[in-house]
Write a protein that holds these residues in place. Structure first.
Motif, mmCIF file in Angstrom:
data_model
loop_
_atom_site.group_PDB
_atom_site.id
_atom_site.type_symbol
_atom_site.label_atom_id
_atom_site.label_comp_id
_atom_site.label_asym_id
_atom_site.label_seq_id
_atom_site.Cartn_x
_atom_site.Cartn_y
_atom_site.Cartn_z
ATOM 1 N N TYR A 1 -4.252 -6.881 2.655
ATOM 2 C CA TYR A 1 -5.056 -6.996 1.433
ATOM 3 C C TYR A 1 -4.928 -8.362 0.771
ATOM 4 O O TYR A 1 -5.273 -8.529 -0.397
ATOM 5 C CB TYR A 1 -4.634 -5.909 0.437
ATOM 6 N N ASN B 1 0.862 -1.176 0.000
ATOM 7 C CA ASN B 1 0.000 0.000 0.000
ATOM 8 C C ASN B 1 0.903 1.231 0.000
ATOM 9 O O ASN B 1 1.770 1.333 0.870
ATOM 10 C CB ASN B 1 -0.893 -0.011 1.246
ATOM 11 N N LYS C 1 -10.441 -5.266 5.814
ATOM 12 C CA LYS C 1 -10.481 -5.076 4.363
ATOM 13 C C LYS C 1 -11.518 -5.988 3.711
ATOM 14 O O LYS C 1 -12.654 -5.615 3.531
ATOM 15 C CB LYS C 1 -9.083 -5.301 3.770
ATOM 16 N N SER D 1 -4.744 -5.906 -5.025
ATOM 17 C CA SER D 1 -5.506 -5.400 -3.889
ATOM 18 C C SER D 1 -6.906 -4.986 -4.329
ATOM 19 O O SER D 1 -7.336 -5.318 -5.433
ATOM 20 C CB SER D 1 -4.753 -4.224 -3.258
ATOM 21 N N ASN D 2 -7.602 -4.259 -3.467
ATOM 22 C CA ASN D 2 -8.945 -3.798 -3.811
ATOM 23 C C ASN D 2 -8.937 -2.346 -4.256
ATOM 24 O O ASN D 2 -9.956 -1.665 -4.230
ATOM 25 C CB ASN D 2 -9.897 -3.969 -2.614
#
Length: 230
Positions: free
Chosen positions: A58, A29, A85, A166-167
Motif C-alpha cells: 500500500y 494491514n 493496489k 493506506s487506501n
C-alpha cells in the motif's frame, strides 16, 4: 504496541539459529499505519543475518514513501511492492521485489522459469507508461479518505478511527462489530471484520472507493447501526 508499532528488541530476542526472515508490513494491514522507520532501522542495523522483508503493498498511499532506496545501504533488505493496489491491476497478479544484487541473483536462481507470462508483462508495461493516471487516482482516494474519516468520526457508535497511510480505514465501534459486518453485507456493502486480530477488538475495516460508493457506505452503515445496536 497499542498503536500497532513493532517492537524490534522483542523481535530480535525471539530470533533463533533457524530464523531466516523477519517480515514487516508497512503500511500495515489491517491497521493501515506506517511502521516507524527508526524501529525498522533497529532491525536492519542489528546482527541478524537473514533477510528483512518490508511488504509495501500500500506504499503509494503513504506520505512517507518507499524504503526501496535503503536496499543500497542494507544488502539483506528486501522491499516488496505490487500492481494490485494503487495500480488497480490485481487481476494480473504481478509483484516486484527490490533488493541488493546478491539477493536478487539468488531469487532469479530459485524462481520458476517463465513465471511472468507475456500477457501480464504487456499489461504492466502499458500501465507503467500511464503512471500519472495512477498518481492522480491515489490523490483522489486520499481526498475521499479525509471525507470518509470525517463522516465516521461523526457517528456516535464509532469510538475511534485509526490513522491511515493506506487506501482503507480501520475503525472501532462500541459493540456489535460482527453483527454490523454481517448486516451491512446483507445490504450490499462489503467491509471487513477485524475484531479477531490482535489489538483490534470491535474493529471494522472499509476500503475507500469512488464518491458514490463512499456515500452509500456511510448511509448504509448508519442505517445498520440503528438496526443492530439501538
Amino acid at each position: 504496541t497499542e498503536d500497532f508499532q513493532i517492537q524490534p528488541n522483542k523481535i530480535l530476542e525471539a530470533v533463533t539459529s533457524t530464523t531466516k526472515i523477519i517480515w514487516v508490513c508497512s503500511p500495515n494491514n489491517p491497521t493501515a499505519n506506517d511502521i516507524d522507520l527508526d524501529r525498522i532501522k533497529t532491525i536492519l542495523e542489528s546482527d541478524f543475518f537473514g533477510l528483512i522483508v518490508v511488504d509495501e503493498a500500500y506504499v503509494d498511499f503513504s506520505d512517507r514513501g518507499s524504503l526501496a532506496e535503503m536496499t543500497k545501504k542494507y544488502p539483506n533488505l528486501v522491499v516488496l511492492q505490487t500492481f494490485s493496489k494503487s495500480w488497480g491491476l490485481a487481476g494480473v497478479r504481478c509483484g516486484v521485489a527490490i533488493s541488493s544484487p546478491p539477493v536478487v541473483k539468488y531469487m532469479n536462481c530459485m524462481k520458476a522459469p517463465y513465471n511472468l507470462n507475456a500477457l501480464t508483462s504487456a499489461v504492466v508495461i502499458k500501465n507503467l507508461k500511464a503512471r500519472d493516471t495512477m498518481l492522480k487516482t491515489v490523490e483522489e482516494i486520499k481526498v475521499e479518505k479525509k471525507k470518509v474519516r470525517a463522516e465516521l468520526e461523526n457517528i456516535p457508535h464509532i469510538v475511534k478511527v485509526f490513522p491511515s497511510s493506506s487506501n482503507f480505514l480501520m475503525f472501532r465501534v462500541k459493540s456489535h462489530s460482527k453483527e454490523i459486518y454481517r448486516t451491512i453485507a446483507d445490504d450490499g456493502v462489503v467491509i471487513r471484520f477485524r475484531g479477531d486480530n490482535y489489538g483490534c477488538s470491535e474493529c471494522l475495516r472499509a476500503t475507500v472507493g469512488r464518491p458514490k460508493d463512499n456515500k452509500k457506505f456511510i448511509e448504509t452503515l448508519k442505517k445498520v447501526i440503528q438496526k443492530v445496536v439501538i
